[in-house]
Structure formats: structure tokens, C-alpha cells
Design a protein around this motif. Structure first.
Motif, PDB file in Angstrom:
ATOM      1  N   GLU A   2      -4.803   3.293   1.218  1.00 46.00           N
ATOM      2  CA  GLU A   2      -3.556   3.895   0.764  1.00 46.00           C
ATOM      3  C   GLU A   2      -3.854   4.711  -0.492  1.00 46.00           C
ATOM      4  N   HIS A   5      -6.051   2.205  -2.833  1.00 49.46           N
ATOM      5  CA  HIS A   5      -6.311   0.783  -2.564  1.00 49.46           C
ATOM      6  C   HIS A   5      -6.528   0.494  -1.087  1.00 49.46           C
ATOM      7  N   GLU A  42      -6.127  -1.973   2.273  1.00 47.14           N
ATOM      8  CA  GLU A  42      -5.250  -2.958   2.885  1.00 47.14           C
ATOM      9  C   GLU A  42      -5.478  -2.984   4.390  1.00 47.14           C
ATOM     10  N   HIS A  51      -1.223   6.709   4.071  1.00 41.62           N
ATOM     11  CA  HIS A  51      -1.961   5.595   4.664  1.00 41.62           C
ATOM     12  C   HIS A  51      -2.914   6.187   5.676  1.00 41.62           C
TER      13      HIS A  51
HETATM   14 MN    MN Z   1       0.703   0.228   2.026  1.00 44.66          MN
END
Ligand code: MN
Ligand code: ZN
Length: 483
Positions: free
Chosen positions: A158, A125, A127, A14
């Protein structure tokens, strides 16, 4: 025992993106301010507040996808991941579950024998980050906890790998290469100590030659290269011990205790159905046009490899110097700016000055290159003066150190130091004075102790306050003492 099992590791990273604003609202993307001051109805999830995607977040995510060679889903969307925790006021996180922005890419890492291999990236992705809880800070009453929502809605990327790593050293190489990539792409400030990159590792063991993976354990909340390496070491050891005793492993999530250097169970792993994911109804699907994609491709910053190659091929630096000067993007940029200011012919001397004097100082004091008191332009000017013999290297070094320690602008210090003296009349005056002061040493020199030359040069340098050209002084002394 070590040779019985093959280690299989996958990593989730992350990383906080260094956009100017948060992911879905207009709050500044800076949570290092007094608690609960960078917040608004949207990032607090108050009723009626609607999120809007920050285009900069999309651009940063695309850069990472391109650098990681993923397929890019030009149509993708956000999903809600539901869970309750006090640092998550909406009780769901906006994430991407069903159609991520990037899927199936790779990054090249170094293996234990020094060769290279590709680790596959399963997806990239976007987030949002959560808030933070404070338990032990001075402003928290003993026995209670407080929550700080400043970090809510900070954009996160991520990056999930396939379980392609086979040793701790490979994991280490993966983390370093990934950090370099994110740093040179200018999408993250990569401040590990402030939590801007966090890791989760999944580890399993299997007998060598076995196709099927063993039972996987996930280690959560790892904040540094070191803690990942230590946690893996402890967990691999624990799994080997359990397997050796004939007990089957449980699939679970563990935490690493940094003090005890051991992993301990946190909970049995939720399945993704526990999060009740569904498409985020408050945000429209993301459509990435060809124009946008091409624009991001066109403006991609060069990665570390490319910058190193330029330094070696265009600036004639050694591979070692290129490696040192690309330790971070900020340092590489500083070097580039100095060359732009000073000209290409300054490439090697500027690199030397940067490595020997500036980096030495920064390492000693813990100051970052971005906060270096001497600008790239000033460094270039200084090196040019030395190259043109307008000042001596010694005097330049002294002024540089003083300016780095905050004793004033480099330019002023150089002016007060005065220009280099190479004028024969003045130099001869000092040479004569030193010889007159040390008749015994002059005699000794003439009697064969020629290594006394260093003493005489030193004395002249002292009289000149460092402004004399040492080589010239040496020549004059040799001539005078020889007679
Ligand atoms: Mn996550
Ligand atoms: Zn906000």
C-alpha cells in the motif's frame, strides 16, 4: 465557478506483488485457478497455523521504497487490523500501522503546464489481500453468494500519498508514473483489468489562497485510471454544488457508480480505533540488515527514465521511439534482448521493425509482447538478413506477419520463401519477359510516360514472388526501357 475552489487530492494505491508465493505461507501466488484450490491452513487462518514472512515480499517492498526515496525503517513490524467480512476468514488483516517499512518519500509527476513537481509519499507498507466474493458468476446459485479464498494472503503493497495533487490531470500523471515505476521494478504485473492495482482517492476543496484543507471525502474501490478520473470529476462537481448552496460537507466514504457517473455515500468513515490495531503477535519484528539493503540496491532494475535514456544515448533512438518501446517493461526487455542477440548496430532497424510491424500486429490482435510468437532472437536474425540484403524487406515483412499469425516458425517461413535474388542474369530474364508481355506500355514509356516504371517494377516483383531486389530491378528496367 471552476476558479473559486482549489482541488486537493491524495491517493492510496494497493498493488498486488508478483512474488512466487503468498505473503505468509507456501501457497503459490496465483488466485486465477478454480475457486478455493490455492489455500492452506495459514492463509485460511485456521487455529494453530502460523504465518512466516516471505522474504521475496520484503525485497519487493524495499525496491519500491528505494525507488520512491522513502526513509526505510530497518526495524519495523506487522500489526493486526480487525474487522469482520466474509472474504476475511481470520477477521483481521495483517498490515503495518505503527511502524511501516517506508516513510516520507516522493515521486515526480507532470503538472498541467508540463513542468514537473514532487508528490510526497507519506508511507509504504506491506499487508495481505483478502478473498473474493462471487455473486453473479455462472456457478453461483441465484440469490446467493459464494466466497473464494484463493486471494487470501496474496502480498500487497500500500502506497499512501500526501494530499499534494491539485487537478485530475496531476492525479492521472501520478497514476501513470506509479504504474511505470512498479512495472519496471518488476514487483507487480500491473494488470489493472485483473485488479492488481486498486485506488482510493481522498478529495477536498478549499478557496484559493486558503491554507487549511476543506472537508475530505474518500472514494473507495476504484480499479482503473478511467474510473479514478471519472469518480474525481463527479465528486468535485458534487462538492462544489454543496458548497455553493452554503451547506457544510460531511466527512464520509463514498462509492463511485460507473453507470450513473456519480458518487454515493457508503458509510461514515471509521476512525482507526475501530480497527483495534495491535502488533501482530505471530510474526517477529522485521530486521532489515545493511547487507540486505545493499543487495537490494545493487540489484535494482533500471526505471523507465533510465531505460529511455540508454535507448536514446546508446542506441541512437528518437525520444519518441524510446517512449514507445518503454510503454512496458516487457516490451523494453524484448527490445533489449533483440539488441543483445543482434548486436548494437541493429539497434535502429530493430526498433523500426518492432514499432512498425510487431507492435502493429500485437495491437490489432490484443496479444501481449510476453506472448509474442516471434522471439527477440528471431526478430534480430530477420532484421540482420534484411540489412545484409539476403532477403527483401517485403518478403521479410510477409514472413513476419505469417509467423506472428501462427503460421509457423519464422525460420521455416523464411526458408520456404527463398533467398533474395540480386543476380543479374535471373533479373534480366524477368525484365525481358515483362517487357515482351507489355509492348504497348513499353512504347508509352518511351513516349514519355516514365511513371509507368512503377508498373514494370511491380510486374517483375510479382514474377519473382517478392524475392527480387526492387532497387536493382528499377535500375535494370530504366536502362532497358531507356534504349
Ligand atoms: Mn490497506
Ligand atoms: Zn496458504
Amino acid at each position: 465557478m471552476n476558479s473559486e475552489y482549489e482541488v486537493v487530492v491524495g491517493l492510496e494505491i494497493h498493488t498486488e506483488l508478483c512474488t512466487r508465493r503468498k505473503a505468509f505461507c507456501g501457497c503459490p501466488n496465483n488466485f486465477r485457478v478454480p475457486p478455493n484450490t490455492n489455500i492452506c491452513p495459514t492463509c485460511l487462518g485456521l487455529p494453530g497455523a502460523l504465518p512466516v514472512l516471505n522474504p521475496e515480499m520484503l525485497e519487493f517492498a524495499l525496491r519500491a521504497c528505494l525507488a520512491l526515496h522513502t526513509r526505510i525503517n530497518q526495524r519495523c513490524h506487522f500489526d493486526r487490523k480487525h474487522y469482520f467480512y466474509p472474504d476475511l476468514p481470520k477477521a483481521y488483516q495483517i498490515s503495518q500501522k505503527y511502524r511501516q517499512i517506508g516513510v516520507e518519500g516522493f515521486i515526480t509527476i507532470e503538472t498541467d503546464d508540463g513542468s514537473e513537481k514532487q508528490v510526497r509519499i507519506s508511507d509504504v507498507h506491506m499487508e495481505e489481500d483478502t478473498g473474493t466474493l462471487a455473486h453473479a458468476e455462472a456457478y453461483v446459485r441465484k440469490g446467493t453468494s459464494t466466497v473464494n479464498y484463493n486471494r487470501c494472503g496474496v502480498p500487497l503493497l500500500e502506497i499512501v500519498s500526501h494530499p499534494d495533487m491539485r487537478s485530475i490531470a496531476e492525479v492521472s500523471s501520478y497514476m501513470h508514473r506509479m504504474r511505470d515505476l512498479l512495472d519496471f521494478l518488476a514487483v507487480s504485473d500491473c494488470r489493472m483489468e485483473e485488479g492488481s492495482i486498486r485506488y482510493e482517492a481522498s478529495v477536498s476543496l478549499r478557496p484559493f489562497g486558503q491554507e487549511e484543507y476543506g472537508t475530505r471525502v474518500e472514494i473507495k474501490n476504484l480499479g482503473s485510471f478511467r474510473s479514478v478520473e471519472q469518480a474525481l470529476e463527479a465528486e468535485i462537481h458534487r462538492q462544489k454544488r454543496i458548497l455553493a448552496s452554503g451547506t457544510p460537507l460531511r466527512q464520509e466514504t463514498v462509492l463511485f457508480d460507473e453507470n450513473l457517473k456519480e458518487t454515493r455515500p457508503m458509510r461514515s468513515k471509521e476512525s482507526s480505533s475501530d480497527y483495534r490495531y495491535f502488533p501482530e503477535p505471530d510474526l517477529p519484528p522485521i530486521v532489515i540488515s545493511d547487507e540486505l539493503l545493499n543487495e537490494v540496491k545493487r540489484t535494482m532494475p533500471p526505471l523507465r527514465d533510465t531505460v529511455m535514456k540508454t535507448m536514446i544515448e546508446d542506441h541512437s533512438l528518437t525520444p519518441y521511439a524510446a517512449e514507445v518501446l518503454t510503454a512496458s517493461r516487457a516490451l523494453a526487455d524484448y527490445y533489449r534482448d533483440a539488441i543483445r542477440a543482434g548486436g548494437k548496430e541493429m539497434a535502429v532497424p530493430v526498433a523500426n521493425w518492432l514499432q512498425n510491424t510487431v507492435l502493429g500486429f500485437l495491437n490489432e490482435t490484443g496479444v501481449e509482447i510476453a506472448a509474442c510468437p516471434v522471439s527477440a532472437q528471431e526478430l534480430a536474425d530477420l532484421v540482420r538478413k534484411v540489412e545484409e540484403k539476403k532477403i527483401t524487406a517485403n518478403a521479410a515483412k510477409t514472413c513476419m506477419r505469417e509467423s506472428l499469425s501462427g503460421k509457423g516458425p519464422l525460420k521455416d517461413l523464411l526458408e520456404s520463401q527463398g533467398e533474395a535474388v540480386s543476380d543479374d542474369t535471373q533479373l534480366m530474364q524477368w525484365v525481358g519477359d515483362v517487357m515482351a508481355e507489355n509492348p504497348d506500355k513499353v512504347e508509352a514509356y518511351r513516349g514519355g510516360r516514365t511513371n509507368l516504371i512503377q508498373f514494370f517494377v511491380g510486374q517483375v516483383m510479382r514474377l519473382s514472388k517478392g524475392r527480387a531486389q526492387a532497387q536493382k530491378v528499377k535500375e535494370l528496367l530504366e536502362r532497358e526501357l531507356g534504349g
